[in-house]
Scaffold this active site. Structure first.
Site, PDB file in Angstrom:
ATOM      1  N   ALA A  35      65.259 -62.206  77.825  1.00 66.46           N
ATOM      2  CA  ALA A  35      64.633 -62.374  79.123  1.00 66.46           C
ATOM      3  C   ALA A  35      64.112 -63.803  79.322  1.00 66.46           C
ATOM      4  O   ALA A  35      64.435 -64.461  80.312  1.00 66.46           O
ATOM      5  CB  ALA A  35      63.492 -61.367  79.269  1.00 66.46           C
ATOM      6  N   LYS A  82      74.989 -62.273  73.717  1.00 68.96           N
ATOM      7  CA  LYS A  82      74.128 -62.834  74.762  1.00 68.96           C
ATOM      8  C   LYS A  82      74.314 -64.340  74.925  1.00 68.96           C
ATOM      9  O   LYS A  82      74.309 -64.856  76.044  1.00 68.96           O
ATOM     10  CB  LYS A  82      72.665 -62.538  74.450  1.00 68.96           C
ATOM     11  CG  LYS A  82      72.289 -61.089  74.672  1.00 68.96           C
ATOM     12  CD  LYS A  82      70.803 -60.900  74.440  1.00 68.96           C
ATOM     13  CE  LYS A  82      70.425 -59.447  74.716  1.00 68.96           C
ATOM     14  NZ  LYS A  82      68.986 -59.197  74.487  1.00 68.96           N
ATOM     15  N   ASP A 128      61.787 -62.897  70.125  1.00 69.09           N
ATOM     16  CA  ASP A 128      60.998 -61.684  70.308  1.00 69.09           C
ATOM     17  C   ASP A 128      60.255 -61.274  69.048  1.00 69.09           C
ATOM     18  O   ASP A 128      59.853 -60.134  68.915  1.00 69.09           O
ATOM     19  CB  ASP A 128      61.890 -60.538  70.806  1.00 69.09           C
ATOM     20  CG  ASP A 128      62.983 -60.200  69.807  1.00 69.09           C
ATOM     21  OD1 ASP A 128      63.034 -60.820  68.726  1.00 69.09           O
ATOM     22  OD2 ASP A 128      63.790 -59.294  70.098  1.00 69.09           O
ATOM     23  N   ASN A 129      60.096 -62.205  68.102  1.00 67.44           N
ATOM     24  CA  ASN A 129      59.308 -61.836  66.914  1.00 67.44           C
ATOM     25  C   ASN A 129      58.651 -63.066  66.295  1.00 67.44           C
ATOM     26  O   ASN A 129      59.094 -64.194  66.473  1.00 67.44           O
ATOM     27  CB  ASN A 129      60.173 -61.092  65.893  1.00 67.44           C
ATOM     28  CG  ASN A 129      61.246 -61.966  65.312  1.00 67.44           C
ATOM     29  OD1 ASN A 129      60.986 -62.774  64.422  1.00 67.44           O
ATOM     30  ND2 ASN A 129      62.473 -61.833  65.813  1.00 67.44           N
ATOM     31  N   PHE A 130      57.557 -62.795  65.556  1.00 65.21           N
ATOM     32  CA  PHE A 130      56.797 -63.899  64.978  1.00 65.21           C
ATOM     33  C   PHE A 130      57.475 -64.524  63.772  1.00 65.21           C
ATOM     34  O   PHE A 130      57.246 -65.694  63.475  1.00 65.21           O
ATOM     35  CB  PHE A 130      55.377 -63.455  64.624  1.00 65.21           C
ATOM     36  CG  PHE A 130      54.446 -63.553  65.800  1.00 65.21           C
ATOM     37  CD1 PHE A 130      54.059 -64.793  66.287  1.00 65.21           C
ATOM     38  CD2 PHE A 130      53.981 -62.419  66.439  1.00 65.21           C
ATOM     39  CE1 PHE A 130      53.223 -64.902  67.386  1.00 65.21           C
ATOM     40  CE2 PHE A 130      53.140 -62.514  67.539  1.00 65.21           C
ATOM     41  CZ  PHE A 130      52.757 -63.767  68.015  1.00 65.21           C
ATOM     42  N   CYS A 184      58.425 -55.786  73.741  1.00 67.73           N
ATOM     43  CA  CYS A 184      58.987 -55.158  74.942  1.00 67.73           C
ATOM     44  C   CYS A 184      59.532 -53.763  74.697  1.00 67.73           C
ATOM     45  O   CYS A 184      59.392 -52.882  75.533  1.00 67.73           O
ATOM     46  CB  CYS A 184      60.110 -56.012  75.497  1.00 67.73           C
ATOM     47  SG  CYS A 184      59.596 -57.673  75.857  1.00 67.73           S
ATOM     48  N   CYS A 244      46.143 -77.113  56.824  1.00 69.21           N
ATOM     49  CA  CYS A 244      47.256 -76.335  57.384  1.00 69.21           C
ATOM     50  C   CYS A 244      48.570 -76.722  56.701  1.00 69.21           C
ATOM     51  O   CYS A 244      48.892 -77.900  56.589  1.00 69.21           O
ATOM     52  CB  CYS A 244      47.359 -76.572  58.892  1.00 69.21           C
ATOM     53  SG  CYS A 244      48.805 -75.762  59.616  1.00 69.21           S
ATOM     54  N   CYS A 247      50.748 -78.420  59.868  1.00 65.24           N
ATOM     55  CA  CYS A 247      50.350 -79.636  60.583  1.00 65.24           C
ATOM     56  C   CYS A 247      49.200 -80.370  59.886  1.00 65.24           C
ATOM     57  O   CYS A 247      48.636 -81.300  60.435  1.00 65.24           O
ATOM     58  CB  CYS A 247      49.994 -79.311  62.037  1.00 65.24           C
ATOM     59  SG  CYS A 247      48.443 -78.429  62.244  1.00 65.24           S
TER      60      CYS A 247
HETATM   61 ZN   LIG Z   1      48.533 -76.178  61.871  1.00 62.87          ZN
END
Ligand SMILES: [Zn+2]
Lengths: 343, 76
Positions: A35, A82, A128-130, A184, A244, A247
């Site tokens: 989408a 797709k 659609d996923n992390f 979704c 982190c 980053c």
């Molecule tokens: Zn970070």
């Protein structure tokens, strides 16, 4: 090329003819042709972004047509990939731009080899996923390419820019990868929520690509179209974390490591698939179980493993992130089930 | 204190927003109190913004603040 094609966009002061030329020279990578991928690809193609690469591993199904705006009934009948169906439509919309379609999974190595071999100016998240988003996040900061997070579920949506050297990364906003986040196929989705996220993502993309970088939003923006709520959240105080892994001062980009990639193995002679997905932290079994129960699945657990039964499928999940999916020998189907319950 | 519940939280609560007589209270204590009053709310991984600013667990929420509860969303 018709001289008139981009006149209305060029008449918009901040873009102008100079911005239009910038757009024509740029390359956008859209990860996902569902989408959000459909909507963003259409707007950027019409806007005259010179090169669009679109990646997707899935094929068009009837349940996509309600909101995935690049596809038509024939694509679902033909079960076209797709990425291919999207590229076909984009070429009809704008024959002057270059479109690359890749039918692939977008693993860490897929993504880095793509970034190694072509110059990409911006990545748009339409996944659609992390699990994939943490890979995109690592790749973005390693290659110093901004990415725009977008996601929606129900009538709810989120957009956020992640700009290396300027913004905290996804890790800094969500330290642990969420389990059982709103998606979704679970919570349903209405097309206007998709279009709202697409509008915000593509506006940010146009700013970055046309040379209006100082206008980029530094907020985590959420909305709910059904309850009429909107929040534009400042991220600076929680800030960039020195430690982190993506980053911080000494980044290790953990999600790009080959051992961090999700691997599947179809078991011969049985309709079962092994999934190996080493997690950065052990799986919270209680949390995963309670989310599965929310989804009306049958759940059994002991201190070592969790069993989830959904119709003919049975997932056996171990704390280190490995899972055995019974009831299918299709690794794509197995991954979908894994993502539904665990990412 | 005004509480805004996004996504599935509004279904679990039966309302998208509510007023609570609370604060000053730390984010950690606020979450525990919320879980206590509304056991149906699934608050794991939910992000907290106070007056449109992400805050740490130790941040103190004042009585007139607006608190947004934001579940992570992955669909696309
Ligand atoms: Zn970070």
């Amino acid at each position: 090329m018709s001289h008139d094609r981009y006149s209305r966009q060029q008449n918009f002061g901040p873009i102008g003819t100079a911005g239009q030329q910038e757009l024509a020279a740029k390359h956008v990578l859209i990860v996902g042709a569902g989408a959000l991928g459909s909507g963003n690809a259409e707007i950027l193609a019409r806007s005259g972004v010179g090169t669009i690469t679109i990646i997707d591993r899935d094929y068009v199904e009837w349940s996509n047509l309600q909101r995935q705006s690049l596809f038509c009934e024939q694509d679902a009948i033909d079960q076209l990939p797709k990425a291919v169906a999207a590229a076909n439509r984009i070429k009809q919309i704008n024959a002057d731009i270059t479109v690359h379609a890749h039918v692939m999974d977008c693993t860490a190595s897929d993504l880095t080899s793509l970034l190694d071999t072509s110059k990409v100016d911006l990545m748009l998240d339409a996944t659609d996923n992390f699990a994939i988003r943490y890979i995109i996040n690592d790749a973005a900061y390693q290659y110093q390419i901004p990415w725009i997070y977008g996601a929606c579920s129900g009538s709810y949506g989120v957009v956020c820019n992640f700009i290396p050297g300027q913004s905290p990364c996804l890790h800094c906003v969500m330290e642990r990868m969420p389990i059982g986040s709103a998606s979704c196929d679970r919570e349903g989705i209405i097309a206007p929520a998709v279009q709202m996220v697409v509008a915000m993502q593509s506006a940010e993309a146009l700013k970055w690509l046309s040379g209006n970088r100082t206008q980029m939003s530094d907020r985590y923006t959420v909305f709910d179209l059904w309850s009429n709520m909107h929040q534009s959240i400042r991220m600076d105080k929680t800030g960039k974390h020195e430690a982190c892994p993506t980053c911080g001062a000494q980044p290790s980009y953990p999600y790009l490591k080959s051992e961090a990639a999700m691997r599947t193995e179809v078991l011969c002679g049985r309709s079962s698939v092994w999934i190996r997905y080493p997690r950065q932290e052990p799986l919270d079994m209680n949390l995963a179980a309670s989310h599965a129960m929310q989804l009306q699945a049958e759940v059994k657990s002991n201190p070592y493993l969790l069993q989830i039964q959904e119709g003919e499928y049975r997932l056996v999940i171990f704390q280190d992130g490995r899972a055995l999916v019974h009831g299918t020998s299709d690794s794509l189907e197995a991954k979908k089930l894994y993502h539904r319950y665990l990412t | 204190m005004k509480i805004l519940c996004f996504a599935h939280l509004s279904e679990q609560l039966g309302a998208s927003s509510m007023e609570l007589e609370l604060g000053p209270i730390s984010v950690a204590d606020f979450m525990a109190e919320l879980k206590n009053r509304y056991p149906a709310l699934l608050l794991d991984h939910v992000m907290i913004a106070v007056n449109e600013q992400f805050v740490e667990q130790t941040h103190v929420i004042e009585p007139n603040d607006t608190v947004a509860l934001l579940p992570p969303v992955s669909g696309g």
